[in-house]
Each structure stands twice: as structure tokens, then as C-alpha cells.
Design a protein around this motif. Structure first.
Motif, PDB file in Angstrom:
ATOM      1  N   MET A   1      36.380  33.500  40.380  1.00 11.05           N
ATOM      2  CA  MET A   1      37.113  32.856  41.485  1.00 11.05           C
ATOM      3  C   MET A   1      38.299  32.084  40.910  1.00 11.05           C
ATOM      4  SD  MET A   1      35.777  29.973  44.205  1.00 11.05           S
ATOM      5  CE  MET A   1      34.468  31.007  44.853  1.00 11.05           C
ATOM      6  N   SER A   2      39.496  32.340  41.402  1.00 18.72           N
ATOM      7  CA  SER A   2      40.692  31.652  40.929  1.00 18.72           C
ATOM      8  C   SER A   2      40.695  30.199  41.405  1.00 18.72           C
ATOM      9  CB  SER A   2      41.944  32.365  41.436  1.00 18.72           C
ATOM     10  OG  SER A   2      41.996  33.683  40.953  1.00 18.72           O
ATOM     11  N   SER A   3      41.396  29.372  40.653  1.00 14.62           N
ATOM     12  CA  SER A   3      41.476  27.960  41.038  1.00 14.62           C
ATOM     13  C   SER A   3      42.808  27.373  40.603  1.00 14.62           C
ATOM     14  CB  SER A   3      40.321  27.172  40.413  1.00 14.62           C
ATOM     15  OG  SER A   3      40.469  27.093  39.010  1.00 14.62           O
ATOM     16  N   PHE A   4      43.133  26.225  41.192  1.00 21.73           N
ATOM     17  CA  PHE A   4      44.258  25.412  40.764  1.00 21.73           C
ATOM     18  C   PHE A   4      43.731  24.176  40.056  1.00 21.73           C
ATOM     19  CE2 PHE A   4      47.179  26.906  44.454  1.00 21.73           C
ATOM     20  CZ  PHE A   4      47.727  27.891  43.645  1.00 21.73           C
ATOM     21  N   ILE A   5      44.336  23.836  38.928  1.00 18.94           N
ATOM     22  CA  ILE A   5      44.091  22.556  38.269  1.00 18.94           C
ATOM     23  C   ILE A   5      45.359  21.729  38.450  1.00 18.94           C
ATOM     24  CG2 ILE A   5      43.608  21.396  36.090  1.00 18.94           C
ATOM     25  CD1 ILE A   5      42.164  23.940  35.194  1.00 18.94           C
ATOM     26  N   ILE A   6      45.225  20.587  39.122  1.00 25.01           N
ATOM     27  CA  ILE A   6      46.399  19.791  39.519  1.00 25.01           C
ATOM     28  C   ILE A   6      46.336  18.423  38.857  1.00 25.01           C
ATOM     29  CG2 ILE A   6      47.691  18.818  41.465  1.00 25.01           C
ATOM     30  CD1 ILE A   6      45.053  21.260  42.386  1.00 25.01           C
ATOM     31  N   GLU A   7      47.385  18.090  38.151  1.00 24.67           N
ATOM     32  CA  GLU A   7      47.531  16.736  37.617  1.00 24.67           C
ATOM     33  C   GLU A   7      48.339  15.936  38.632  1.00 24.67           C
ATOM     34  OE1 GLU A   7      48.502  16.087  33.348  1.00 24.67           O
ATOM     35  OE2 GLU A   7      50.212  14.965  34.157  1.00 24.67           O
TER      36      GLU A   7
END
Length: 435
Positions: A1-7
Motif C-alpha cells: 500500500m502506497s503512503s505519504f510521509i509528510i514533514e
């Protein structure tokens, strides 16, 4: 499953251009089935839902050219209707809720269509009764196959014009019935029709193809059926949901953004509702400039009562932006009642916002009270899973504001409606990694 990692915690700056309207593109691409001639459509967004629809049409036998970025040419002069019976068609169309709008053009031109229960967002019950009741009025018959979970639609004779009062002002229902009626014999009247800019654009395209339609931009459409339609050239409007999403991002991150070529006259009340939340918007030609605001104060009603943001049929506020208004309200100075009338599951994502420190009271499946913090309390980073397109973008906006590293799973939902959103926001100063 793709994801976003957001700072989170980074300000945005610069200029962004909204993509073509997802909702409009789904409708006008389906309408290309109404003619055997070539139809050219410009400004088509490169997003999952649209690309899946184009793949589906190609497998149906539609000749498709892609001469320029965002421009496609469609010609449905030699369709393979046998493909509609295949498991491949049923699987692909079930995944795409917009596939329901294939029924109108197919039944009008070929007298036959089949459609599974559509997929799409998990935002609550979304009935198909409006579509089916309208087409039955035009002379189509429906059969439900309980084993395959499919609806088979037939018209042994040509469709005939009829007076149709829609039970609800459904956008896709209106589009489907409108596309079916343009090739029906005689006059069709559609009352309580949806009249969003998407429908107005579809109507304009059909008229340019030779359809006879009166009542553009109203809830009463009168159609005189014609024997056939011809090709045309059409340009999709900017996506007003993306415009609203970018305004929300600028507000949440206290950033200055210029949103280019927004087709301001087709945004309806969207700018005014942001202004009610205290967001400053400046219009320059056809651009919106959102200045950086460290604080914004919610307007109250004249008697001092709490501001209510509620969705309504056009020209009311589109329900697709309520999730964005909700997250923007968390950082405002003041309180807001968000009332989502149409879908009973669309506000359930707020539990994650509460985990991040937002002060929200979920009153019931349709209403939430947001107690704005006026940025006195930083939102915390967290891990989330996107349940649908609009909740997904609201989660992304919140993560951009939060301190620390957040992760959003199931970002295919966001990709269904937003084109390369991570790359476009990173160009403005965001810190988003796609994994």
C-alpha cells in the motif's frame, strides 16, 4: 500500500495551477459514446479515476489518441459490445464509480448497457435510484442479476421523451439522464436537475454536438431529441475542488499562494465561505492570491450565533469541500458547525484529527462542532489511512500544518482526484515523500 510521509511545519510559497475538473471530465468522456465522430477534449487531468475510464473505453473499442499533454481524441465508431459481458469489464467498471455514467450514452445509442454496483469513495450510501427511475421513464428496462451483482439495462424500442421529476438533484443522475434523453424521440423535461458547473459544461458540449437543450444553468432542462450527434471540441474547466483545497493549504500553513486561472465565475460561493472563516482572498484577473495569515477569525451570524457551514445543491456549497473547511476551522479563532447533509460517513475521519490535537465534537454522522484553537496549540503528527478522496486531502492539509512526521496510507484514494499532488506541493516548499 502506497503512503505519504509528510514533514509538517513548512510554509508554502509560489504559484500553482489547478488541474482540469475530475467530475466534469468523467461526464464529458462518457458523452463521447453518443457519436461515431471524433471528439477532442482538452485539459483532462492525469489522475487514477480518469485514466481508468479511458482504459475502459479503449477496451470497449473506442479509438483514442493522445496527441498532446492533457488532450485526448475519442472516436466510438466501432464498439465491441460483447466486451460488456466480460468479467474484465465488470471488474474495471465496479472499481470506478463514474462508470455508472456509461449507461446513459450506451442505452441511448445502442439500446443496451450493463453495470455492476459501482465502487469509489467509502462515504456512505449512494443510491442509484435517481439514474434508474429516470431511464425507466424514458423507456428502458432494468434487470438485476443477484449472482453477478449487475444491472442489465435494455431498450427494445427507441427511448421516448418524458416528464421526469428527479427525487434528488443528483449530479451524476442528471448527467446520465441528460445523455440518454438527447437521442430519445420527442421532448424530455428534467425537473429538479442538478446545475453544477460540471453539468453546465456537459450541456454546452452536448449542444455543440448538435443536441437541442434549453435551461442551461437551471434546475429545469428541456431536451428535444435528435437522431444523431456529431463530433466537437471541448475544454474542461479548472477543478474547483482543487482550488478550494489549495486555499485551505495556504490558510492552514499561514502561507502566501497564487492560484492561477481558477475560472473564478464558476467557483460559486466557495470564496465567500472561506471569507466567512476569516480567510483573506484577493482576486487578480482570473487568479486567487491567498496572503499569509498567522490568525483568522470566524465570522458569526448577526445575532452572534455560531457559524454553520452546510452543503447544498448548486448554487449552494459543494459537499466535496466540507472536509477542507473542517480542517481549516481547527486553526481559526472561533467556532464552526460543519453540517454534511448528503453522506453519513464522510465525517468519520475526524477521529484522527482529534488524535492530532484538534478540538472537534462529532455530534452525529452528519454534524461536527469545531472549536478553533487560533494556532495556540500545535497539531501533533500521527499515522492515518485515507478512506476517500476528500478526507485524504483533508488529512494531507492537516499533516502539512502538524509538527513532526505524519504518514498517510492508502494514498491511491488521493491520487484518484489529485494529480501528482506530492510533486506539485513539494515545488512550493512542502516536504512530502511518496513510499
Amino acid at each position: 500500500m502506497s503512503s505519504f510521509i509528510i514533514e509538517g511545519g513548512h510554509k508554502l510559497a509560489g504559484t500553482i495551477v489547478p488541474q482540469g475538473s475530475k467530475n466534469e471530465a468523467l461526464q464529458v468522456i462518457c458523452a463521447t459514446l453518443l457519436t461515431s465522430e471524433r471528439v477532442t477534449i482538452h485539459n483532462i487531468p492525469d489522475i487514477i479515476d480518469i485514466n481508468n475510464l479511458i482504459i475502459l473505453l479503449r477496451k470497449m473499442g473506442v479509438k483514442i489518441e493522445h496527441p498532446l499533454s492533457k488532450t485526448y481524441i475519442f472516436q466510438a465508431n466501432d464498439l465491441n459490445l460483447d466486451y460488456l459481458q466480460t468479467n474484465d469489464f465488470l471488474a474495471k467498471s465496479a472499481f470506478l464509480r463514474g462508470s455508472i455514467m456509461l449507461v446513459g450514452p450506451l442505452i441511448a445509442r445502442f439500446g443496451y448497457a450493463i453495470v455492476p454496483k459501482p465502487g469509489g469513495d467509502k462515504i456512505g450510501r449512494r443510491r442509484l435510484d435517481t439514474h434508474f427511475a429516470g431511464m425507466q421513464k424514458l423507456g428502458a428496462t432494468f434487470t438485476y442479476d443477484t449472482k453477478r451483482c449487475t444491472y442489465e439495462v435494455k431498450s427494445n424500442d427507441s427511448l421516448h421523451g418524458e416528464y421526469i421529476l428527479l427525487e434528488e438533484a443528483s449530479v451524476t443522475g442528471t448527467a446520465n439522464i441528460l445523455m440518454a434523453s438527447v437521442l430519445a424521440e420527442g421532448k424530455t423535461t428534467i425537473y429538479n436537475a442538478a446545475c453544477e458547473p460540471y453539468l453546465q459544461q456537459l450541456t454546452k458540449m452536448l449542444i455543440s454536438m448538435g443536441a437541442q437543450i434549453n435551461g442551461l444553468a437551471s434546475n429545469l432542462l428541456v431536451i428535444e431529441g435528435t437522431r444523431s450527434l456529431h463530433g466537437c471540441e471541448h475544454t474542461v474547466l479548472p477543478d474547483m475542488i482543487e482550488v478550494g483545497s489549495f486555499i485551505g493549504m495556504a490558510a492552514m500553513t499561514a502561507s502566501e499562494l497564487r492560484i492561477k486561472n481558477v475560472s473564478y465565475n464558476n467557483l460559486g460561493v466557495i470564496p465567500d465561505v472561506f471569507r466567512k472563516l476569516g480567510i483573506i482572498l484577493n482576486k487578480e484577473d482570473d487568479d486567487i492570491i491567498v496572503p499569509a495569515q498567522e490568525s483568522y477569525t470566524v465570522n458569526t451570524f448577526i445575532d452572534g450565533s455560531i457559524l454553520i457551514v452546510v452543503d447544498a445543491p448548486w448554487p449552494g456549497l459543494t459537499p466535496d469541500l466540507l472536509s477542507v473547511f473542517l480542517v481549516v476551522a481547527t486553526q481559526a479563532n472561533g467556532n464552526v458547525l460543519i453540517h454534511q447533509k448528503m453522506f453519513e460517513s464522510r465525517l468519520f475521519f475526524v477521529d484522527k484529527l482529534i488524535d492530532m490535537g484538534a478540538q472537534i465534537i462529532l455530534c452525529d454522522p452528519h454534524r461536527a462542532i469545531v472549536i478553533g484553537s487560533d494556532r495556540k496549540y500545535n497539531l501533533r503528527s500521527t499515522t492515518m489511512t485515507s478512506p476517500d478522496i476528500r478526507a485524504g486531502i483533508a488529512m494531507l492539509i492537516t499533516a502539512l500544518n502538524a509538527q513532526g512526521i505524519s504518514q498517510i496510507y492508502n494514498i491511491d484514494q488521493i491520487d484518484r482526484g489529485y494529480e501528482a499532488i506530492d510533486k506539485r506541493l513539494n515545488a512550493l516548499g512542502a516536504k512530502i515523500i511518496r513510499t
